[in-house]
Design a protein around this motif. Sequence first.
Motif, PDB file in Angstrom:
ATOM      1  N   LEU A 138       0.834  -1.205   0.000  1.00  0.00           N
ATOM      2  CA  LEU A 138       0.000   0.000   0.000  1.00  0.00           C
ATOM      3  C   LEU A 138       0.868   1.253   0.000  1.00  0.00           C
ATOM      4  O   LEU A 138       0.604   2.209  -0.744  1.00  0.00           O
ATOM      5  CB  LEU A 138      -0.917  -0.011   1.220  1.00  0.00           C
ATOM      6  N   ALA A 139       1.909   1.265   0.832  1.00  0.00           N
ATOM      7  CA  ALA A 139       2.764   2.450   0.923  1.00  0.00           C
ATOM      8  C   ALA A 139       3.378   2.799  -0.424  1.00  0.00           C
ATOM      9  O   ALA A 139       3.398   3.971  -0.830  1.00  0.00           O
ATOM     10  CB  ALA A 139       3.859   2.216   1.964  1.00  0.00           C
ATOM     11  N   VAL A 140       3.869   1.786  -1.132  1.00  0.00           N
ATOM     12  CA  VAL A 140       4.495   2.032  -2.428  1.00  0.00           C
ATOM     13  C   VAL A 140       3.467   2.497  -3.453  1.00  0.00           C
ATOM     14  O   VAL A 140       3.687   3.474  -4.190  1.00  0.00           O
ATOM     15  CB  VAL A 140       5.230   0.776  -2.926  1.00  0.00           C
ATOM     16  N   THR A 141       2.321   1.822  -3.511  1.00  0.00           N
ATOM     17  CA  THR A 141       1.342   2.138  -4.550  1.00  0.00           C
ATOM     18  C   THR A 141       0.598   3.439  -4.288  1.00  0.00           C
ATOM     19  O   THR A 141       0.159   4.104  -5.235  1.00  0.00           O
ATOM     20  CB  THR A 141       0.327   0.992  -4.711  1.00  0.00           C
ATOM     21  N   VAL A 142       0.448   3.822  -3.027  1.00  0.00           N
ATOM     22  CA  VAL A 142      -0.198   5.107  -2.739  1.00  0.00           C
ATOM     23  C   VAL A 142       0.650   6.252  -3.286  1.00  0.00           C
ATOM     24  O   VAL A 142       0.148   7.177  -3.930  1.00  0.00           O
ATOM     25  CB  VAL A 142      -0.433   5.272  -1.226  1.00  0.00           C
ATOM     26  N   VAL A 143       1.948   6.192  -3.043  1.00  0.00           N
ATOM     27  CA  VAL A 143       2.833   7.256  -3.552  1.00  0.00           C
ATOM     28  C   VAL A 143       2.903   7.209  -5.074  1.00  0.00           C
ATOM     29  O   VAL A 143       2.736   8.232  -5.755  1.00  0.00           O
ATOM     30  CB  VAL A 143       4.240   7.126  -2.940  1.00  0.00           C
ATOM     31  N   ALA A 144       3.125   6.003  -5.626  1.00  0.00           N
ATOM     32  CA  ALA A 144       3.263   5.878  -7.079  1.00  0.00           C
ATOM     33  C   ALA A 144       1.958   6.186  -7.810  1.00  0.00           C
ATOM     34  O   ALA A 144       1.985   6.499  -9.005  1.00  0.00           O
ATOM     35  CB  ALA A 144       3.739   4.476  -7.436  1.00  0.00           C
ATOM     36  N   GLY A 145       0.832   6.110  -7.096  1.00  0.00           N
ATOM     37  CA  GLY A 145      -0.440   6.445  -7.716  1.00  0.00           C
ATOM     38  C   GLY A 145      -0.514   7.883  -8.201  1.00  0.00           C
ATOM     39  O   GLY A 145      -1.369   8.226  -9.034  1.00  0.00           O
ATOM     40  N   GLY A 260      -9.181   3.929  -3.448  1.00  0.00           N
ATOM     41  CA  GLY A 260      -9.624   2.541  -3.494  1.00  0.00           C
ATOM     42  C   GLY A 260      -8.628   1.589  -2.864  1.00  0.00           C
ATOM     43  O   GLY A 260      -9.008   0.621  -2.177  1.00  0.00           O
ATOM     44  N   ARG A 261      -7.340   1.833  -3.057  1.00  0.00           N
ATOM     45  CA  ARG A 261      -6.317   0.990  -2.438  1.00  0.00           C
ATOM     46  C   ARG A 261      -6.345   1.106  -0.925  1.00  0.00           C
ATOM     47  O   ARG A 261      -6.207   0.114  -0.200  1.00  0.00           O
ATOM     48  CB  ARG A 261      -4.939   1.370  -2.978  1.00  0.00           C
ATOM     49  N   LEU A 262      -6.517   2.337  -0.420  1.00  0.00           N
ATOM     50  CA  LEU A 262      -6.603   2.533   1.023  1.00  0.00           C
ATOM     51  C   LEU A 262      -7.806   1.810   1.606  1.00  0.00           C
ATOM     52  O   LEU A 262      -7.697   1.136   2.644  1.00  0.00           O
ATOM     53  CB  LEU A 262      -6.692   4.033   1.329  1.00  0.00           C
ATOM     54  N   VAL A 263      -8.947   1.927   0.947  1.00  0.00           N
ATOM     55  CA  VAL A 263     -10.165   1.263   1.419  1.00  0.00           C
ATOM     56  C   VAL A 263      -9.991  -0.253   1.399  1.00  0.00           C
ATOM     57  O   VAL A 263     -10.324  -0.950   2.370  1.00  0.00           O
ATOM     58  CB  VAL A 263     -11.371   1.680   0.554  1.00  0.00           C
ATOM     59  N   THR A 264      -9.456  -0.774   0.310  1.00  0.00           N
ATOM     60  CA  THR A 264      -9.274  -2.223   0.186  1.00  0.00           C
ATOM     61  C   THR A 264      -8.351  -2.766   1.265  1.00  0.00           C
ATOM     62  O   THR A 264      -8.638  -3.793   1.894  1.00  0.00           O
ATOM     63  CB  THR A 264      -8.702  -2.563  -1.200  1.00  0.00           C
ATOM     64  N   THR A 265      -7.245  -2.086   1.498  1.00  0.00           N
ATOM     65  CA  THR A 265      -6.307  -2.546   2.530  1.00  0.00           C
ATOM     66  C   THR A 265      -6.941  -2.481   3.912  1.00  0.00           C
ATOM     67  O   THR A 265      -6.752  -3.383   4.743  1.00  0.00           O
ATOM     68  CB  THR A 265      -5.025  -1.710   2.487  1.00  0.00           C
ATOM     69  N   GLY A 266      -7.714  -1.451   4.178  1.00  0.00           N
ATOM     70  CA  GLY A 266      -8.379  -1.346   5.469  1.00  0.00           C
ATOM     71  C   GLY A 266      -9.400  -2.439   5.707  1.00  0.00           C
ATOM     72  O   GLY A 266      -9.549  -2.937   6.830  1.00  0.00           O
TER      73      GLY A 266
END
Length: 400
Positions: A138-145, A260-266
């Motif tokens: 999540l950390a990598v994809t949130v920034v790269a998003g 969406g990535r944040l929600v999915t991970t949560g």
Amino acid sequence: MSGRRASALMIGALAITQTAGYGILYYAFSVFITPMSRDLHAGVAEITGAITVAVLVSALVAPAVGRRLDRRGGRGLMTAGAVLGAAAVLAWSQVQSVLQLYLVCAALGVASAMVLYEAAFAVIVAWFDAARRARALLAVTVVAGFASSIFLPLTGLLVERYGWRQALVILAAGYALAAVPLHALAVRSRPTPPHAGRREIVGAALRERPFWLLAAAFLTQTGAVAVMGVLLVTYLIALGHRPVFAATVAGLLGVLSVTGRLVTTGLQARWRVSLITAAMFAMQGAAALLLPLVGRSTAGAVGSVVLFGLGFGVGTIARPALLADRYGTAAYGSLSGALALPITVAKALAPLIAAGMAQAAGYGVVMGAVAACCGLGALSLVAYDRRGRTRPASGHEHVR
């Protein structure tokens, strides 16, 4: 260096290199289409075909890259890929013909397979245990998003001020200065010895139905996402919206993919990843069906794009999580590469097919096809969840 500090350093480094990699090796291309078309005396379609070549080449080399990641880890491979990527961008600045552009983009495709998400995820999966892996991804994809949000306007400013060739030289230098040392110094190699039964793990996976259900799910949804990413602005204009509004609304997809990535991970703490992802894919299918019905109004267009955008980046973090959960980490790179080949081909070809469908039958048919693909992806994941809960004897986990 302690394991925790090394892990934090690697995640920070990969967040930076993935953002720069996607921004420079992929997204920036769209900014160069018009000036390259003029200077190379080529049509827009000819120029655009070069990025399709890059994507297809990255798909073709993905299995070999995955096997190399399993055997040797990611440090050497990703460092070499960063060198190749920077050199290819520099060579791009000197092209004098469409043929030379296509050759450069083929090199970009090889570099992309070596340094972008598939390689970075293999490194993360090998290094982190299951409890920490989701947060690392999540950390990598949130920034790269935010790669497109950063590098599209930056590239535009560089082209406006220096011209497209000098802009590429600047981007090549920037990428080399960022990615080469970060990959060389911060990426950690596989922390445990190679797994002797890797070929058996891969062979067993390819013979069982759950693997192919995963392939079907992500292939169909990736194709749908690629179509929307390429044709959404054009379709919104066809629905009667102004170009500025259409581009602004379409630009929400990048921000929404992070949401969406944040929600999915949560949600992973309460529900299985396969079912969460299936729900997101189904929501995207509903949004694609709604867009032709309500998209002529401002609220309808925005609402439909928001619903679709929430699932835009979910597949990116769901695929490594599902693969590692079922098959372990010992053969992750090989299995990920095997999946990446058809999925990346779908990403490259789906927009071309959809453009032909739109010309022949209209955008309503295209949206119906997008909805069907998202629905098929959701159903495939539900079937996977029912058949794939029992994890086969596979690779061990690596705990950090």
